[in-house]
Design a protein around this motif. Structure first.
Motif, PDB file in Angstrom:
ATOM      1  N   GLN A 167      65.207  56.554  38.737  1.00 12.95           N
ATOM      2  CA  GLN A 167      64.016  55.776  39.054  1.00 12.95           C
ATOM      3  C   GLN A 167      64.055  54.420  38.355  1.00 12.95           C
ATOM      4  OE1 GLN A 167      61.263  59.142  37.810  1.00 12.95           O
ATOM      5  NE2 GLN A 167      60.053  58.256  39.470  1.00 12.95           N
ATOM      6  N   VAL A 168      64.446  54.425  37.100  1.00 15.99           N
ATOM      7  CA  VAL A 168      64.513  53.183  36.330  1.00 15.99           C
ATOM      8  C   VAL A 168      65.568  52.256  36.921  1.00 15.99           C
ATOM      9  CG1 VAL A 168      64.847  52.168  34.039  1.00 15.99           C
ATOM     10  CG2 VAL A 168      63.781  54.423  34.259  1.00 15.99           C
ATOM     11  N   ASN A 169      66.707  52.817  37.305  1.00 11.03           N
ATOM     12  CA  ASN A 169      67.762  52.008  37.915  1.00 11.03           C
ATOM     13  C   ASN A 169      67.277  51.340  39.193  1.00 11.03           C
ATOM     14  OD1 ASN A 169      69.565  52.697  35.900  1.00 11.03           O
ATOM     15  ND2 ASN A 169      70.478  54.374  37.056  1.00 11.03           N
ATOM     16  N   THR A 170      66.503  52.084  39.996  1.00 10.53           N
ATOM     17  CA  THR A 170      65.980  51.535  41.249  1.00 10.53           C
ATOM     18  C   THR A 170      64.990  50.408  40.979  1.00 10.53           C
ATOM     19  OG1 THR A 170      66.289  53.622  42.426  1.00 10.53           O
ATOM     20  CG2 THR A 170      64.696  52.075  43.354  1.00 10.53           C
ATOM     21  N   ILE A 171      64.080  50.615  40.026  1.00 12.43           N
ATOM     22  CA  ILE A 171      63.101  49.580  39.668  1.00 12.43           C
ATOM     23  C   ILE A 171      63.821  48.331  39.173  1.00 12.43           C
ATOM     24  CG2 ILE A 171      61.203  48.976  38.110  1.00 12.43           C
ATOM     25  CD1 ILE A 171      60.573  52.053  38.057  1.00 12.43           C
ATOM     26  N   GLN A 172      64.775  48.542  38.299  1.00 17.52           N
ATOM     27  CA  GLN A 172      65.535  47.431  37.733  1.00 17.52           C
ATOM     28  C   GLN A 172      66.249  46.658  38.840  1.00 17.52           C
ATOM     29  OE1 GLN A 172      67.882  47.933  33.904  1.00 17.52           O
ATOM     30  NE2 GLN A 172      69.558  47.900  35.360  1.00 17.52           N
ATOM     31  N   ALA A 173      66.889  47.383  39.753  1.00 12.62           N
ATOM     32  CA  ALA A 173      67.622  46.736  40.847  1.00 12.62           C
ATOM     33  C   ALA A 173      66.688  45.932  41.738  1.00 12.62           C
ATOM     34  CB  ALA A 173      68.363  47.801  41.669  1.00 12.62           C
ATOM     35  N   GLN A 174      65.537  46.506  42.046  1.00 18.28           N
ATOM     36  CA  GLN A 174      64.611  45.817  42.944  1.00 18.28           C
ATOM     37  C   GLN A 174      64.025  44.557  42.315  1.00 18.28           C
ATOM     38  OE1 GLN A 174      61.585  48.387  44.664  1.00 18.28           O
ATOM     39  NE2 GLN A 174      62.898  48.652  46.453  1.00 18.28           N
ATOM     40  N   VAL A 175      63.658  44.627  41.051  1.00 21.69           N
ATOM     41  CA  VAL A 175      63.082  43.447  40.390  1.00 21.69           C
ATOM     42  C   VAL A 175      64.076  42.290  40.413  1.00 21.69           C
ATOM     43  CG1 VAL A 175      62.317  42.511  38.169  1.00 21.69           C
ATOM     44  CG2 VAL A 175      61.458  44.728  38.947  1.00 21.69           C
ATOM     45  N   PHE A 176      65.334  42.576  40.068  1.00 25.99           N
ATOM     46  CA  PHE A 176      66.352  41.522  40.076  1.00 25.99           C
ATOM     47  C   PHE A 176      66.606  41.025  41.499  1.00 25.99           C
ATOM     48  CE2 PHE A 176      66.860  42.605  35.769  1.00 25.99           C
ATOM     49  CZ  PHE A 176      67.691  41.674  35.158  1.00 25.99           C
ATOM     50  N   ASP A 177      66.704  41.954  42.436  1.00 24.30           N
ATOM     51  CA  ASP A 177      66.976  41.602  43.827  1.00 24.30           C
ATOM     52  C   ASP A 177      65.867  40.719  44.399  1.00 24.30           C
ATOM     53  OD1 ASP A 177      68.300  41.622  46.294  1.00 24.30           O
ATOM     54  OD2 ASP A 177      67.196  43.381  46.973  1.00 24.30           O
ATOM     55  N   ILE A 178      64.611  41.091  44.136  1.00 20.65           N
ATOM     56  CA  ILE A 178      63.468  40.327  44.651  1.00 20.65           C
ATOM     57  C   ILE A 178      63.443  38.915  44.067  1.00 20.65           C
ATOM     58  CG2 ILE A 178      60.949  40.174  44.645  1.00 20.65           C
ATOM     59  CD1 ILE A 178      60.989  43.312  44.654  1.00 20.65           C
ATOM     60  N   ALA A 179      63.661  38.819  42.759  1.00 21.08           N
ATOM     61  CA  ALA A 179      63.640  37.500  42.119  1.00 21.08           C
ATOM     62  C   ALA A 179      64.690  36.572  42.737  1.00 21.08           C
ATOM     63  CB  ALA A 179      63.878  37.647  40.618  1.00 21.08           C
ATOM     64  N   ILE A 180      65.871  37.103  43.000  1.00 20.40           N
ATOM     65  CA  ILE A 180      66.958  36.288  43.557  1.00 20.40           C
ATOM     66  C   ILE A 180      66.676  35.944  45.019  1.00 20.40           C
ATOM     67  CG2 ILE A 180      69.418  36.274  44.108  1.00 20.40           C
ATOM     68  CD1 ILE A 180      69.640  38.280  41.635  1.00 20.40           C
ATOM     69  N   ARG A 181      66.204  36.923  45.793  1.00 23.05           N
ATOM     70  CA  ARG A 181      65.904  36.681  47.208  1.00 23.05           C
ATOM     71  C   ARG A 181      64.823  35.619  47.359  1.00 23.05           C
ATOM     72  NH1 ARG A 181      66.039  41.681  51.362  1.00 23.05           N
ATOM     73  NH2 ARG A 181      67.552  43.021  50.327  1.00 23.05           N
ATOM     74  N   TRP A 182      63.767  35.768  46.575  1.00 26.55           N
ATOM     75  CA  TRP A 182      62.654  34.832  46.715  1.00 26.55           C
ATOM     76  C   TRP A 182      63.031  33.436  46.205  1.00 26.55           C
ATOM     77  CZ3 TRP A 182      57.318  37.558  46.044  1.00 26.55           C
ATOM     78  CH2 TRP A 182      56.490  37.201  47.133  1.00 26.55           C
ATOM     79  N   ALA A 183      63.902  33.395  45.197  1.00 22.19           N
ATOM     80  CA  ALA A 183      64.368  32.091  44.728  1.00 22.19           C
ATOM     81  C   ALA A 183      65.178  31.385  45.818  1.00 22.19           C
ATOM     82  CB  ALA A 183      65.208  32.261  43.466  1.00 22.19           C
ATOM     83  N   ASN A 184      65.894  32.170  46.613  1.00 25.40           N
ATOM     84  CA  ASN A 184      66.678  31.602  47.717  1.00 25.40           C
ATOM     85  C   ASN A 184      65.832  31.291  48.947  1.00 25.40           C
ATOM     86  OD1 ASN A 184      69.503  31.424  46.878  1.00 25.40           O
ATOM     87  ND2 ASN A 184      69.403  33.649  46.646  1.00 25.40           N
ATOM     88  N   GLN A 185      64.724  32.041  49.128  1.00 28.24           N
ATOM     89  CA  GLN A 185      63.844  31.849  50.289  1.00 28.24           C
ATOM     90  C   GLN A 185      62.386  31.791  49.835  1.00 28.24           C
ATOM     91  OE1 GLN A 185      65.740  35.397  52.465  1.00 28.24           O
ATOM     92  NE2 GLN A 185      65.236  34.016  54.149  1.00 28.24           N
ATOM     93  N   PRO A 186      61.975  30.750  49.134  1.00 27.71           N
ATOM     94  CA  PRO A 186      60.626  30.694  48.561  1.00 27.71           C
ATOM     95  C   PRO A 186      59.502  30.669  49.593  1.00 27.71           C
ATOM     96  CG  PRO A 186      61.765  28.601  48.256  1.00 27.71           C
ATOM     97  CD  PRO A 186      62.782  29.562  48.753  1.00 27.71           C
TER      98      PRO A 186
END
Length: 444
Positions: free
Chosen positions: A406-425
């Motif tokens: 569960q922690v791995n999934t949360i960690q992955a999503q937080v990083f993934d979202i930050a990068i995606r949104w930085a690329n597509q604000p």
């Protein structure tokens, strides 16, 4: 055990809250905090001890114990018996400092302090071949995150003065009575009462509060930590996005955490818990003892919001929360119980740790590793903002509520979202959430 109290000093509200948590829980070790200070060279051990003696004796909120009377009313009792820094000789320098320090301190973090009869700080100086390492263990009553900064700056100032054969500095720590007086002024009490009303109104308007886990299992062991750092390229993308939308990198990370929570719960109202310094007067800014607080940061989001919209809201809510930080979260939880509301007043806890300079010891650079910042009964994300160096996030969890996957999934999503949104604000929140739900879970 009942102890005789000589010339007792009352506790501040923050100290009393921490004393109660330690005493009532029966798990005092959960309120230990620890840090490893890495010296980029060799220090003079005897001089370091003399410097520590000076710092210790300059503050009655450090050099104290917390006995109680027959009615379990605690008090602060100063004592000038300075702990001796234990010297441990190593055969070589430590290769992986954070891992080594965590393993070294783990047994010590599991041992509770006796609040009434022993100094509430322990130090070990580990001497490597070419550099030294200072391990600091303390009870949260003595030091919070800001307090650690005050302590380390005072220690380096004192050490440097001794090395240069100069007079020891006047450290000007606030004493306990000054802190108490400041927090009994009419203006301060009015601010606290106003904060109480506002925070309870916020929670009345929210309804149910969600986190990444539905479990309510109590803390049984020290938090489990996993850490992840952005790559330099990822961090530069996030910094560039922050600049383009007139925001900050930390606000983008808070937006990413809220989005991950929405994807998990399908509720667009995300209430995070935000660690607050809770220091506004000069008396509070000069006291190393526990003063920090954690309070709800409600984010009422809508599906059409973009990254810019959310960071504007985050900025606005943090500014509003700063005006309310003097009202204790423990009191807020009691208020909710009296009103028949849930004791849960926020979801994931966020601790923003801003970049700060590390003091030098006679020209020797230092770097600090926070090994434990206390406990959380759910999940805490400690975001280390390191200037231009990519941010690192510690995910500290209550193992009774979260499995490693569960922690791995949360960690992955937080990083993934930050990068995606930085690329597509300009991407709408609902579109990003939809992508997260449709894609298979993965580990970053």
């Amino acid at each position: 055990m009942t102890h005789t109290i000589a010339k007792p000093l009352p506790l501040t509200t923050s100290q009393h809250a921490m004393w109660l948590l330690h005493t009532i829980s029966g798990r005092g070790e959960l309120f230990n905090v620890a840090e490893c200070m890495v010296f980029r060279g060799k220090v003079a051990a005897t001089t370091l001890q003399h410097a520590f003696n000076h710092v210790w004796q300059a503050s009655d909120t450090l050099s104290c114990r917390f006995p109680h009377d027959a009615d379990y009313t605690p008090a602060l009792q100063p004592t000038h018996n300075t702990p001796i820094i234990e010297i441990i000789q190593l055969e070589h320098d430590i290769e992986h400092v954070t891992d080594y320090a965590q393993q070294f301190m783990a047994p010590k973090l599991c041992q509770p302090f006796d609040l009434s009869s022993q100094p509430l700080m322990q130090l070990q100086l580990l001497r490597g071949e070419s550099q030294d390492y200072l391990m600091i263990l303390a009870h949260h009553l003595l030091l919070d995150g800001y307090g650690f900064g005050l302590f380390s700056q005072a220690l380096s100032r004192s050490y440097n003065a001794l090395i240069k054969n100069k007079a020891l500095p006047n450290l000007r720590f606030s004493d306990q009575q000054t802190l108490l007086d400041a927090q009994q002024q009419a203006t301060y009490l009015t601010t606290v009462d106003s904060a109480r009303q506002t925070l309870n109104q916020w929670l009345d308007d929210i309804g149910e509060i969600h986190s990444f886990s539905d479990s309510k299992a109590d803390v049984t062991t020290a938090n489990k930590r996993t850490s992840q750092q952005f790559t330099r390229a990822q961090w530069q993308t996030i910094q560039s996005a922050a600049s383009s939308i007139n925001s900050s990198s930390s606000e983008i990370l808070l937006a990413a955490i809220a989005t991950a929570l929405i994807a998990k719960t399908q509720h667009y109202h995300a209430t995070l818990g935000l660690l607050m310094m809770n220091r506004q007067s000069m008396a509070e800014l000069s006291a190393p003892c526990v003063q920090s607080n954690v309070l709800p940061l409600p984010l009422n989001l809508t599906p059409d919001m973009t990254l810019h919209d959310i960071t504007v809201l985050v900025n606005h809510q943090i500014k509003a929360l700063k005006q309310l930080q003097s009202y204790r979260v423990e009191s807020l939880k009691r208020d909710r119980q009296k009103q028949g509301k849930s004791l849960t007043v926020f979801g994931p806890t966020i601790n923003l740790l801003p970049f700060s300079s590390n003091p030098k010891y006679a020209g020797i650079e230092t770097h600090s590793h926070i090994l434990s910042a206390g406990t959380t009964d759910d999940i805490m994300l400690q975001i280390h903002l390191l200037g231009d160096t990519p941010a690192n996030i510690d995910f500290d969890v209550n193992e009774a509520r979260y499995q490693p996957d569960q922690v791995n999934t949360i960690q992955a999503q937080v990083f993934d979202i930050a990068i995606r949104w930085a690329n597509q604000p300009t991407l709408a929140l609902s579109e990003l959430v939809k992508c997260l739900i449709q894609e298979p879970k993965h580990v970053f």
